[in-house]
Design an enzyme around this catalytic site. Sequence first.
Site, mmCIF file in Angstrom:
data_model
loop_
_atom_site.group_PDB
_atom_site.id
_atom_site.type_symbol
_atom_site.label_atom_id
_atom_site.label_comp_id
_atom_site.label_asym_id
_atom_site.label_seq_id
_atom_site.Cartn_x
_atom_site.Cartn_y
_atom_site.Cartn_z
ATOM 1 N N ARG A 124 -29.265 -7.663 12.877
ATOM 2 C CA ARG A 124 -28.293 -6.594 12.721
ATOM 3 C C ARG A 124 -27.036 -7.270 12.478
ATOM 4 N NH1 ARG A 124 -26.919 -0.596 14.757
ATOM 5 N NH2 ARG A 124 -28.431 -0.250 13.316
ATOM 6 N N HIS B 125 -28.989 -0.965 4.556
ATOM 7 C CA HIS B 125 -29.400 -0.445 6.038
ATOM 8 C C HIS B 125 -31.009 0.197 5.737
ATOM 9 C CE1 HIS B 125 -30.239 0.627 10.122
ATOM 10 N NE2 HIS B 125 -29.300 1.555 10.119
ATOM 11 N N GLN C 49 -33.447 2.183 7.796
ATOM 12 C CA GLN C 49 -32.962 3.648 8.119
ATOM 13 C C GLN C 49 -33.513 4.432 6.845
ATOM 14 O OE1 GLN C 49 -30.726 5.148 10.429
ATOM 15 N NE2 GLN C 49 -31.731 7.031 9.409
ATOM 16 N N ASP D 161 -22.341 10.059 6.621
ATOM 17 C CA ASP D 161 -22.416 8.988 7.524
ATOM 18 C C ASP D 161 -20.916 8.997 8.033
ATOM 19 O OD1 ASP D 161 -22.789 6.589 9.120
ATOM 20 O OD2 ASP D 161 -22.597 5.409 7.133
ATOM 21 N N CYS E 85 -27.435 9.415 9.535
ATOM 22 C CA CYS E 85 -28.227 8.246 9.903
ATOM 23 C C CYS E 85 -28.125 8.401 11.628
ATOM 24 C CB CYS E 85 -27.891 6.859 9.395
ATOM 25 S SG CYS E 85 -26.185 6.896 9.103
ATOM 26 N N ARG F 9 -37.286 6.416 12.750
ATOM 27 C CA ARG F 9 -36.928 5.134 13.014
ATOM 28 C C ARG F 9 -37.976 4.165 13.526
ATOM 29 N NH1 ARG F 9 -31.855 3.421 12.555
ATOM 30 N NH2 ARG F 9 -32.963 1.691 11.761
#
Length: 337
Positions: free
Chosen positions: A106, A133, A136, A229, A271, A316
């Site tokens: 990440r 991402h 996700q 988001d 998310c 996730r």
Amino acid sequence: MSYYKKSFLKLLDFTSEEIATHLKVAKNLKAEKKSGVSHRVLEGKNIALVFEKTSTRTRCAFEVAGSDLGMHPVYLDPKSSQIGKKESIEDTARVLGRMFDGIEYRGYGQEIVQKLSDYSGVPVWNGLTNEYHPTQILADLLTIQEHLGELKGKTLVFMGDCRYNMANSLMVGCAKMGMNFVASSNKKYFPNDELTSICKEIAKETGATITFEEDPIKAVKGADVIYTDVWVSMGEDPSVWDERIKDLLPYQVNKTLMESTGKETTKFMHCLPAFHDLKTEIGKDIYDRYGLTAMEVADDVFESEASIVFDEAENRMHTIKAVMLCSLVEDISRWAK
Ligand code: CP
Ligand code: NVA
């Protein structure tokens, strides 16, 4: 299958069928876990989890999923490792590749995760970059399937900052899975032209549609899912808050917006983490400076029946487990049915 020994860097690298297989594998792994069936099929393997940005969900998902599969996860953060300061990504990749069977990364640019994959010789999994991402999105797609059934033909409307990792990846995911993707924002925040044309090409094959709409009320008509988001992402300069609040407040997901879809079944997704109340340092600071009690999502939407954000968060783990399994186990037939 072509994802065995392959990195998971962005959804564009996978066919619609491969994404659907990942979802099937995740669904079966979830069912096994819920019924107490062990799947420690990767016993003895070791994985490195490299985080140059902070995380709750992604880190925990990789650690728990890795352990459930019998693997040993090792967490590395930039402060306590040599990454970037004393050692290049190329050298770090070659070191980690000698010790680990897979690497999660990440951080910042997509080129870094690409380099790690090119130089390490082991599968690398993208745990979030500025651009994408992808793990996700697998969790999001699984959650939509669980709540709304088939993905094809469903409409997902993304509100707010549509030019960063989340909207980019959702646009790709929707295009691949034959869904209708609507980006709603001030024009400044629309996805970039290059990615948009790639997604429109994919959409022609899958029956998906890609549209951008500045008017939030028009945008959400017929939405099966409204997604948002944060307005300022990790790694961005905090000085942009002023401008973001001014530009994106009209795109806040609130009750009026949820009621404008014309559907009673519309779900709210995010998310996470989300700014929906004053229980965070940043939330309090924004309240002190601008008088806002919530940002991208109002608290009553976040806490409503329509909100499926914690199902997403749980998924996730199951989907990340599927990603690792698909790239480290040659025969996945037990889970791919
Ligand atoms: N959604 C997500 O990636 O959460 P974290 O930043 O907590 O990992
Ligand atoms: N756009 C957000 C996503 C967090 C999961 C960020 O990059 O900070």
